[in-house]
Motif scaffolding. Structure first.
Motif, PDB file in Angstrom:
ATOM      1  N   ASN A   1       0.803  -1.235   0.000  1.00 39.37           N
ATOM      2  CA  ASN A   1       0.000   0.000   0.000  1.00 39.37           C
ATOM      3  C   ASN A   1       0.829   1.275   0.000  1.00 39.37           C
ATOM      4  N   GLN A   2       2.154   1.126  -0.017  1.00 41.15           N
ATOM      5  CA  GLN A   2       3.024   2.284   0.173  1.00 41.15           C
ATOM      6  C   GLN A   2       2.692   3.434  -0.774  1.00 41.15           C
ATOM      7  N   ASP A   3       2.421   3.125  -2.064  1.00 37.58           N
ATOM      8  CA  ASP A   3       2.136   4.201  -3.029  1.00 37.58           C
ATOM      9  C   ASP A   3       0.831   4.929  -2.673  1.00 37.58           C
ATOM     10  N   ILE A   4      -0.133   4.212  -2.125  1.00 34.91           N
ATOM     11  CA  ILE A   4      -1.402   4.864  -1.741  1.00 34.91           C
ATOM     12  C   ILE A   4      -1.151   5.788  -0.538  1.00 34.91           C
ATOM     13  N   TYR A   5      -0.377   5.287   0.443  1.00 32.96           N
ATOM     14  CA  TYR A   5      -0.063   6.120   1.613  1.00 32.96           C
ATOM     15  C   TYR A   5       0.607   7.424   1.167  1.00 32.96           C
TER      16      TYR A   5
ATOM     17  N   ILE B   1      -1.194   9.517   4.087  1.00 32.02           N
ATOM     18  CA  ILE B   1      -1.816   8.867   5.246  1.00 32.02           C
ATOM     19  C   ILE B   1      -0.847   7.833   5.850  1.00 32.02           C
ATOM     20  N   ARG B   2       0.182   8.296   6.494  1.00 35.11           N
ATOM     21  CA  ARG B   2       1.204   7.368   7.024  1.00 35.11           C
ATOM     22  C   ARG B   2       0.641   6.599   8.230  1.00 35.11           C
ATOM     23  N   PRO B   3       0.730   5.265   8.220  1.00 39.75           N
ATOM     24  CA  PRO B   3       0.186   4.487   9.348  1.00 39.75           C
ATOM     25  C   PRO B   3       0.970   4.737  10.643  1.00 39.75           C
ATOM     26  N   PRO B   4       0.322   4.590  11.785  1.00 36.31           N
ATOM     27  CA  PRO B   4       0.998   4.836  13.072  1.00 36.31           C
ATOM     28  C   PRO B   4       1.725   3.591  13.577  1.00 36.31           C
TER      29      PRO B   4
ATOM     30  N   HIS C   1      -9.586  -1.434  -2.877  1.00 41.92           N
ATOM     31  CA  HIS C   1     -10.853  -1.853  -2.263  1.00 41.92           C
ATOM     32  C   HIS C   1     -10.587  -2.569  -0.943  1.00 41.92           C
ATOM     33  N   LYS C   2      -9.553  -3.419  -0.932  1.00 45.55           N
ATOM     34  CA  LYS C   2      -9.236  -4.145   0.302  1.00 45.55           C
ATOM     35  C   LYS C   2      -8.830  -3.161   1.393  1.00 45.55           C
ATOM     36  N   LEU C   3      -7.985  -2.187   1.032  1.00 42.67           N
ATOM     37  CA  LEU C   3      -7.560  -1.206   2.039  1.00 42.67           C
ATOM     38  C   LEU C   3      -8.777  -0.439   2.555  1.00 42.67           C
ATOM     39  N   ALA C   4      -9.679  -0.030   1.654  1.00 47.73           N
ATOM     40  CA  ALA C   4     -10.879   0.723   2.081  1.00 47.73           C
ATOM     41  C   ALA C   4     -11.711  -0.124   3.039  1.00 47.73           C
ATOM     42  N   SER C   5     -11.876  -1.401   2.728  1.00 52.19           N
ATOM     43  CA  SER C   5     -12.730  -2.197   3.614  1.00 52.19           C
ATOM     44  C   SER C   5     -11.991  -2.539   4.906  1.00 52.19           C
ATOM     45  N   ASP C   6     -10.665  -2.719   4.870  1.00 53.74           N
ATOM     46  CA  ASP C   6      -9.899  -2.931   6.115  1.00 53.74           C
ATOM     47  C   ASP C   6     -10.023  -1.711   7.033  1.00 53.74           C
ATOM     48  N   LEU C   7      -9.927  -0.511   6.427  1.00 58.04           N
ATOM     49  CA  LEU C   7     -10.010   0.713   7.239  1.00 58.04           C
ATOM     50  C   LEU C   7     -11.394   0.845   7.863  1.00 58.04           C
ATOM     51  N   ALA C   8     -12.427   0.526   7.075  1.00 57.78           N
ATOM     52  CA  ALA C   8     -13.798   0.627   7.610  1.00 57.78           C
ATOM     53  C   ALA C   8     -13.960  -0.314   8.802  1.00 57.78           C
ATOM     54  N   ARG C   9     -13.400  -1.510   8.710  1.00 58.39           N
ATOM     55  CA  ARG C   9     -13.536  -2.463   9.813  1.00 58.39           C
ATOM     56  C   ARG C   9     -12.666  -2.057  10.994  1.00 58.39           C
ATOM     57  N   LEU C  10     -11.439  -1.604  10.699  1.00 56.72           N
ATOM     58  CA  LEU C  10     -10.521  -1.204  11.773  1.00 56.72           C
ATOM     59  C   LEU C  10     -11.097  -0.013  12.555  1.00 56.72           C
ATOM     60  N   ALA C  11     -11.800   0.869  11.862  1.00 51.72           N
ATOM     61  CA  ALA C  11     -12.352   2.064  12.509  1.00 51.72           C
ATOM     62  C   ALA C  11     -13.354   1.711  13.603  1.00 51.72           C
TER      63      ALA C  11
END
Ligand code: SF4
Length: 545
Positions: free
Chosen positions: A198-202, A207-210, A251-261
């Motif tokens: 996902n590095q290119d999307i970040y 949106i750098r992960p913590p 799509h996977k990142l979007a759905s992972d973020l929705a669940r992680l939230a």
């Protein structure tokens, strides 16, 4: 009764002309039981697929068989073709009929409007078939997706898609390789973000992960990052070449973020088990197993060679709802002995002298077995390297890295003896019948690392969990080379840690004194195979080619 009812009477294929000892009795006991759950703890060779198909026929109800591997799914499909078994695979196996260069998985993300295409047709056939086979991953994700769709539909008050997943009413669900259920459920429900992908999307969305922060900080990050990633996904959907540009990944990142939230605080955050990934998972998958698996069918039958009572307690199956059937070990145990033959305890404290003695013992076992092929299970890649460089037999040892395993396995199968495969990666999922492998050296007890947060948390919650996983790996490993009654395969565990690990448990009240005592975490048939030789066992004559 078994002599009155034949496999043909139940519509089984001609290749199964007669029952194996106890086979029909097990089918009858399972089908007439009043419990929702039945476990058939069947060693290799007891005819577990006939048990599954026989139960389906006798109960005359829609049956779905679940497998962990493609090989086993293929085997069911081939064996029961004449019974009209319907084989179902995931959307990634279909090309989308609406969009060029996109799979059905990608087509669905891009907004599927069709209701008449090969995937939907096959899925409908599967739902209508009296007997079907699929894999856990497809089954569990279909149910998960159907549940999410239903929730969204009731929130939106309307139909979202021409089909919303789900696999119809099931009378009998047969969970083959049942010992794998917890890991299958976890891999579908856990959130696993692969940061290198996902590095290119970040970078693009800033949106750098913590990294290395606590779960609440990750949740905050997910809440903030969800909007730009969702917008990015929508923009991508409008592009002609969305599939080529990797829309599935976004799509996977979007759905992972929705669940992680919205993940709760009792889930475990783990950035250590798999380098470069962030995994968030529940402590135990029990609740999800019931929702996604057990509540989907009227009855659930488990089949496994290595399951023990602990397996069903991890799955949360109540004792009073479970009938346990035990099949006799029909092979001659002397053809598949498990020798505890370690010269010393092998671990990070082993001295150079102990390691030299350990390699020497492997070498002398191979010396006497140069007329056949064998496998050394090395537990790790550093140990694989150590063994394959220090053994005097290094010239006949094939030691593949992970990315070369498939190619080297082919070479191993085609090579004449003497030949030895040294790998940490073939403990499960691969079979080596007859002269493909006539001895196995388990170089070390495959203890599970308790340092990653998920394992540490589960270990704290249940101190027998990690020993249970170790026992499962040992049992599965020893089963790789013995696949039929006239097969043979010696097993040597060359680590004295096995001696305390495989001891019977202390009687109640005496526990807590001696270390180990986990023999009860191995199935009964495996316990019959264990031997404590005084000297080096001589090999039986090699099987003829
Ligand atoms: S179900 Fe939809 S996405 Fe899948 S192949 Fe059919 S049209 Fe394409």
């Amino acid at each position: 009764v078994a002599s009155l009812i034949s496999p043909r009477d139940l519509g089984l294929p001609e290749k199964f002309p007669a029952w194996r000892p106890g086979q029909y009795e097990s089918i009858e006991a399972a089908c007439t039981s009043e419990t929702k759950f039945v476990s058939n703890n069947a060693p290799t060779g007891s005819g577990k697929s006939v048990f599954a198909a026989g139960c389906s026929s006798l109960l005359s109800t829609r049956t779905v068989i679940l497998t962990s591997t493609k090989n086993l799914q293929d085997q069911y499909s081939d064996d029961f073709e004449t019974m009209g078994i319907c084989d179902m695979r995931g959307r990634q196996n279909y090309d989308c009929v609406e969009r060029k260069h996109a799979s059905c998985s990608e087509g669905r993300i891009l907004g599927c409007k069709s209701s008449g295409c090969p995937y939907i047709a096959d899925r409908n056939k599967f739902i209508d078939a009296p007997l079907g086979v699929t894999n856990y991953s497809y089954f569990l994700s279909s149910i998960l997706h159907a549940n999410t769709s239903k929730r969204k539909k009731s929130e939106d008050g309307g139909d979202r898609e021409p089909e919303s997943g789900g696999l119809g009413q099931i009378g009998l669900l047969i969970c083959d390789e049942a010992h794998n259920i917890p890991s299958e459920v976890c891999s579908v429900i856990e959130i696993k973000i692969d940061h290198s992908k996902n590095q290119d999307i970040y970078n693009e969305l800033n949106i750098r992960p913590p990294y290395r922060q606590a779960l609440p900080v990750w949740r905050e990050w997910a809440i903030k990052a969800a909007t730009p990633v969702a917008q990015h996904l929508e923009a991508m959907k409008r592009a002609e070449d969305a599939a080529k540009r990797g829309i599935s990944r976004v799509h996977k990142l979007a759905s992972d973020l929705a669940r992680l939230a919205s993940v709760s605080n009792d889930w475990i955050l783990d950035e250590f088990s798999s380098l470069g990934d962030t995994i968030v998972t529940p402590l135990w998958p029990t609740e999800h197993t019931h929702k996604l698996l057990f509540s989907q069918a009227e009855r659930v039958f488990f089949i496994s060679a290595s399951a023990v009572p602990k397996t069903y307690s991890i799955l949360g199956v109540p004792d009073e709802s479970l009938l346990s059937l035990k099949q006799k070990y029909t092979f001659n145990p002397n053809r598949n002995p498990v020798y505890l033959f370690g010269p010393s305890r092998i671990d990070s404290k082993s001295s150079d002298g102990q390691l030299a003695e350990w390699i020497g013992r492997m070498d002398s076992l191979i010396d006497r077995r140069e007329d056949r092929k064998g496998i050394i299970h090395t537990v790790s890649y550093p140990k694989q390297k150590f063994i394959s460089t220090h053994s005097v037999h290094r010239d006949i040892i094939l030691a593949p890295r992970a990315d070369a395993l498939a190619r080297i396995l082919r070479q191993f199968r085609e090579s004449p003896p003497p030949c030895v495969l040294a790998s940490p990666a073939v403990t499960t999922g691969y079979d080596f019948p007859y002269n493909f492998c006539e001895y196995q050296i388990i170089s070390k007890v495959p203890f599970i690392d308790s340092r990653p947060p998920i394992m540490a948390a589960r270990n704290e919650s249940d101190p027998e969990y990690l020993p249970y996983l170790t026992a499962q790996t040992l049992v599965q490993t020893c089963g790789r080379g013995m696949r039929a009654e006239d097969d043979q395969c010696e097993n040597f565990i060359l680590d004295q840690h096995a001696n305390w690990f495989l001891r019977p448990p202390e009687p109640p009240g005496k526990r807590g004194g001696r270390k180990g005592g986990y023999l009860h975490l191995c199935p009964d048939w495996f316990q019959l195979l264990i031997r404590y030789p005084r000297g080096q066992p001589l090999p039986p004559p090699a099987l003829s080619v």
